[in-house]
Design a protein around this motif. Structure first.
Motif, PDB file in Angstrom:
ATOM      1  N   UNK A   1       0.825  -1.222   0.000  1.00  0.00           N
ATOM      2  CA  UNK A   1       0.000   0.000   0.000  1.00  0.00           C
ATOM      3  C   UNK A   1       0.856   1.267   0.000  1.00  0.00           C
ATOM      4  N   UNK A   2       0.208   2.371  -0.291  1.00  0.00           N
ATOM      5  CA  UNK A   2       0.863   3.670  -0.328  1.00  0.00           C
ATOM      6  C   UNK A   2       0.507   4.489   0.908  1.00  0.00           C
ATOM      7  N   UNK A   3       1.423   5.373   1.272  1.00  0.00           N
ATOM      8  CA  UNK A   3       1.145   6.434   2.236  1.00  0.00           C
ATOM      9  C   UNK A   3       1.352   7.751   1.489  1.00  0.00           C
ATOM     10  N   UNK A   4       0.284   8.509   1.305  1.00  0.00           N
ATOM     11  CA  UNK A   4       0.303   9.690   0.437  1.00  0.00           C
ATOM     12  C   UNK A   4       0.121  10.963   1.252  1.00  0.00           C
ATOM     13  N   UNK A   5       0.931  11.965   0.951  1.00  0.00           N
ATOM     14  CA  UNK A   5       0.667  13.326   1.413  1.00  0.00           C
ATOM     15  C   UNK A   5       0.237  14.133   0.196  1.00  0.00           C
ATOM     16  N   UNK A   6      -1.000  14.633   0.224  1.00  0.00           N
ATOM     17  CA  UNK A   6      -1.529  15.428  -0.873  1.00  0.00           C
ATOM     18  C   UNK A   6      -1.524  16.908  -0.525  1.00  0.00           C
ATOM     19  N   UNK A   7      -1.280  17.744  -1.532  1.00  0.00           N
ATOM     20  CA  UNK A   7      -1.257  19.192  -1.346  1.00  0.00           C
ATOM     21  C   UNK A   7      -1.566  19.841  -2.698  1.00  0.00           C
ATOM     22  N   UNK A   8      -1.483  21.168  -2.749  1.00  0.00           N
ATOM     23  CA  UNK A   8      -1.656  21.831  -4.040  1.00  0.00           C
ATOM     24  C   UNK A   8      -0.680  22.987  -4.183  1.00  0.00           C
ATOM     25  N   UNK A   9      -0.330  23.272  -5.430  1.00  0.00           N
ATOM     26  CA  UNK A   9       0.722  24.241  -5.738  1.00  0.00           C
ATOM     27  C   UNK A   9       0.198  25.627  -6.067  1.00  0.00           C
ATOM     28  N   UNK A  10      -1.098  25.767  -6.328  1.00  0.00           N
ATOM     29  CA  UNK A  10      -1.642  27.047  -6.780  1.00  0.00           C
ATOM     30  C   UNK A  10      -2.165  27.873  -5.618  1.00  0.00           C
ATOM     31  N   UNK A  11      -2.222  29.187  -5.826  1.00  0.00           N
ATOM     32  CA  UNK A  11      -2.747  30.126  -4.837  1.00  0.00           C
ATOM     33  C   UNK A  11      -3.626  31.149  -5.556  1.00  0.00           C
ATOM     34  N   UNK A  12      -4.626  31.702  -4.877  1.00  0.00           N
ATOM     35  CA  UNK A  12      -5.454  32.737  -5.505  1.00  0.00           C
ATOM     36  C   UNK A  12      -4.609  33.955  -5.879  1.00  0.00           C
ATOM     37  N   UNK A  13      -4.825  34.484  -7.083  1.00  0.00           N
ATOM     38  CA  UNK A  13      -4.034  35.636  -7.514  1.00  0.00           C
ATOM     39  C   UNK A  13      -4.662  36.278  -8.744  1.00  0.00           C
ATOM     40  N   UNK A  14      -3.904  37.100  -9.416  1.00  0.00           N
ATOM     41  CA  UNK A  14      -4.324  37.759 -10.651  1.00  0.00           C
ATOM     42  C   UNK A  14      -3.503  37.179 -11.787  1.00  0.00           C
ATOM     43  N   UNK A  15      -4.179  36.703 -12.842  1.00  0.00           N
ATOM     44  CA  UNK A  15      -3.482  36.032 -13.934  1.00  0.00           C
ATOM     45  C   UNK A  15      -3.665  36.777 -15.253  1.00  0.00           C
ATOM     46  N   UNK A  16      -2.629  36.757 -16.047  1.00  0.00           N
ATOM     47  CA  UNK A  16      -2.570  37.553 -17.274  1.00  0.00           C
ATOM     48  C   UNK A  16      -3.481  36.961 -18.344  1.00  0.00           C
ATOM     49  N   UNK A  17      -4.234  37.827 -19.004  1.00  0.00           N
ATOM     50  CA  UNK A  17      -5.168  37.412 -20.046  1.00  0.00           C
ATOM     51  C   UNK A  17      -4.442  37.145 -21.372  1.00  0.00           C
ATOM     52  N   UNK A  18      -5.127  36.491 -22.332  1.00  0.00           N
ATOM     53  CA  UNK A  18      -4.499  36.193 -23.626  1.00  0.00           C
ATOM     54  C   UNK A  18      -4.045  37.434 -24.391  1.00  0.00           C
ATOM     55  N   UNK A  19      -4.783  38.543 -24.244  1.00  0.00           N
ATOM     56  CA  UNK A  19      -4.348  39.813 -24.821  1.00  0.00           C
ATOM     57  C   UNK A  19      -4.046  40.754 -23.660  1.00  0.00           C
ATOM     58  N   UNK A  20      -2.799  40.750 -23.195  1.00  0.00           N
ATOM     59  CA  UNK A  20      -2.499  41.412 -21.925  1.00  0.00           C
ATOM     60  C   UNK A  20      -2.309  42.916 -21.996  1.00  0.00           C
ATOM     61  N   UNK A  21      -2.050  43.455 -23.185  1.00  0.00           N
ATOM     62  CA  UNK A  21      -1.688  44.863 -23.276  1.00  0.00           C
ATOM     63  C   UNK A  21      -2.931  45.738 -23.283  1.00  0.00           C
TER      64      UNK A  21
END
Length: 431
Positions: free
Chosen positions: A80-100
């Protein structure tokens, strides 16, 4: 915890500060974790390659997610496995496809709101920009402008006399950062700038996944430096602890009884529904391929999963001294009181009584104090990758974490001892 096992102390929190500063995006967090695992003897395996049943540490990377595992000598296919799960992302502001973008003589960057950030925490703060650039040949290049570059300016109180009586921010109109002056919007300006920062020709860049971040570095806070103020504690604190614990178990010289695993997913903050999120098949595929690479059958896979336990580690709420009425009256987790066990009977957290016993045993083995968290009945309860992991893979899962204040702010706050207390509990669990 046995005398030969690694025992983390405040030096672990010092190292967390380094990890956070090096990881302004999920892609940087994954690269930083992989670098540390490489130093512990882990080796990357490609998903498109055939896997073998050799022992030792291995990991796979897909975008902003990383899964790493250590197969000890003599591990059977049904181990069997022993797993520690987590996540790498955080709430923020992300750049749009047309950023300018821009107006009235100001150059701006068009951003989209990612997850559920405390919007006001991004106002009047010096911001950098980081993420990955996708190249014409399909490769990627990480970029990190970790200096004051952008700012989301708040409206002066003279023009909004009621701001202190209830600030309401329009997510589209009020959250677009400025980064210069000029009357003309120059298409491609931001990407040309970032390509140059990454040492690339702008013509090589065909796509991007970019986000802004506070450039104020993590810091100890308080009279006795007993607190840690930092961005992205949710949830790179857990990613860092899981990476350190897995490396410690793999290099301890004592083969663990199970196969220890770290699973750090992307996109938890917006529901985990992606190929790199906990809703996707990545974890199950990796675990199954490991079973089959060791000569296992579907029966071995079923046996391995039935004996597997996952600790879903994510930050939780410490009691807020100014808003104590928002918390359950009998559950007040405090900073430096040790990791928290998160419980919700409606399965917003996956913890049950048997999971509590697993977590308590790990903390007892490590000599680590722990606390319980449950939401006030009048407040909606958040959730994590825990219930997703339990439901998708049929794996017994327990939700834990570290208590903090200002969750989802651009800068969060936790006890300076809690990161290493968590890491020590994870070592005991993975062993």
């Amino acid at each position: 915890m046995s005398s030969s096992a690694t025992r983390f102390d405040r030096g672990h929190t010092d190292d967390l500060i380094t990890f956070l500063a090096a990881s302004p995006s999920p892609y940087h967090a994954v690269a930083t974790a992989a670098e540390r695992l490489e130093k512990a003897g882990f080796r990357q395996v490609e998903e498109t390659a055939a896997w073998d049943g050799t022992t030792g540490g291995k990991y796979v990377i897909r975008g902003g997610a990383i899964i790493a595992w250590y197969v000890p000598e003599g591990a059977a296919a049904h181990t069997p496995y022993r797993i520690v799960g987590a996540h790498t992302d955080s709430p923020n502001l992300r750049v749009k496809p047309r950023p300018d973008s821009g107006a009235h003589g100001w150059r701006q960057v068009a951003v989209e709101i990612y997850g559920g950030p405390l919007l006001n925490s991004w106002l009047d703060r010096d911001l950098g920009i980081a993420g990955r650039l996708t190249l014409r040949d399909g490769g990627h290049r990480l970029v990190n402008v970790d200096r004051p570059l952008l700012r989301v300016p708040q409206l002066a109180i003279h023009l909004d006399r009621g701001a202190n009586d209830g600030l309401k921010l329009d997510r589209q109109r009020h959250m677009q950062p400025i980064w210069g002056l000029g009357d003309d919007v120059r298409e491609g300006d931001l990407i040309r700038f970032l390509a140059d920062e990454a040492g690339l020709d702008a013509d090589e860049v065909t796509g991007w996944d970019l986000m802004v971040h506070s450039v104020e570095p993590p810091a100890y806070l308080g009279r006795d430096r007993e607190l840690l103020a930092a961005p992205r504690l949710d949830n790179l604190l857990s990613v860092h602890a899981a990476t350190a614990a897995l490396a410690a178990v793999a290099t301890a010289g004592e083969p663990p009884a199970c196969i220890p695993v770290m699973a750090a997913f992307d996109h938890e903050e917006n529901g985990s529904e992606s190929d790199t999120g906990a809703q996707g098949p990545l974890l199950g595929t990796v675990l199954e391929r490991s079973v089959y690479a060791r000569g296992g059958t579907y029966e071995d896979r079923a046996r391995a999963f039935a004996g597997t336990v996952c600790l879903s580690s994510d930050v939780g709420h410490a009691v807020h001294p100014n808003y104590a009425e928002r918390h359950d009256p009998t559950h007040h987790p405090r900073p430096n009181g040790g990791p928290i066990l998160k419980v919700n009977v409606n399965q917003r957290y996956a913890t049950d009584g048997s999971g509590r016993a697993v977590f308590a045993a790990a903390c007892d083995e490590a000599g680590v104090p722990w606390q319980s968290f449950v939401s006030n009945n009048d407040m909606p309860c958040g959730t994590t990758i825990g219930p997703i992991t339990a439901a998708r893979h049929g794996i017994r899962t327990v939700d834990i974490g570290v208590a903090c204040l200002s969750m989802h702010s651009a800068r969060e706050l936790c006890g300076a001892d809690d990161p290493y207390l968590l890491a020590n509990a994870l070592v005991a669990f993975l062993k």
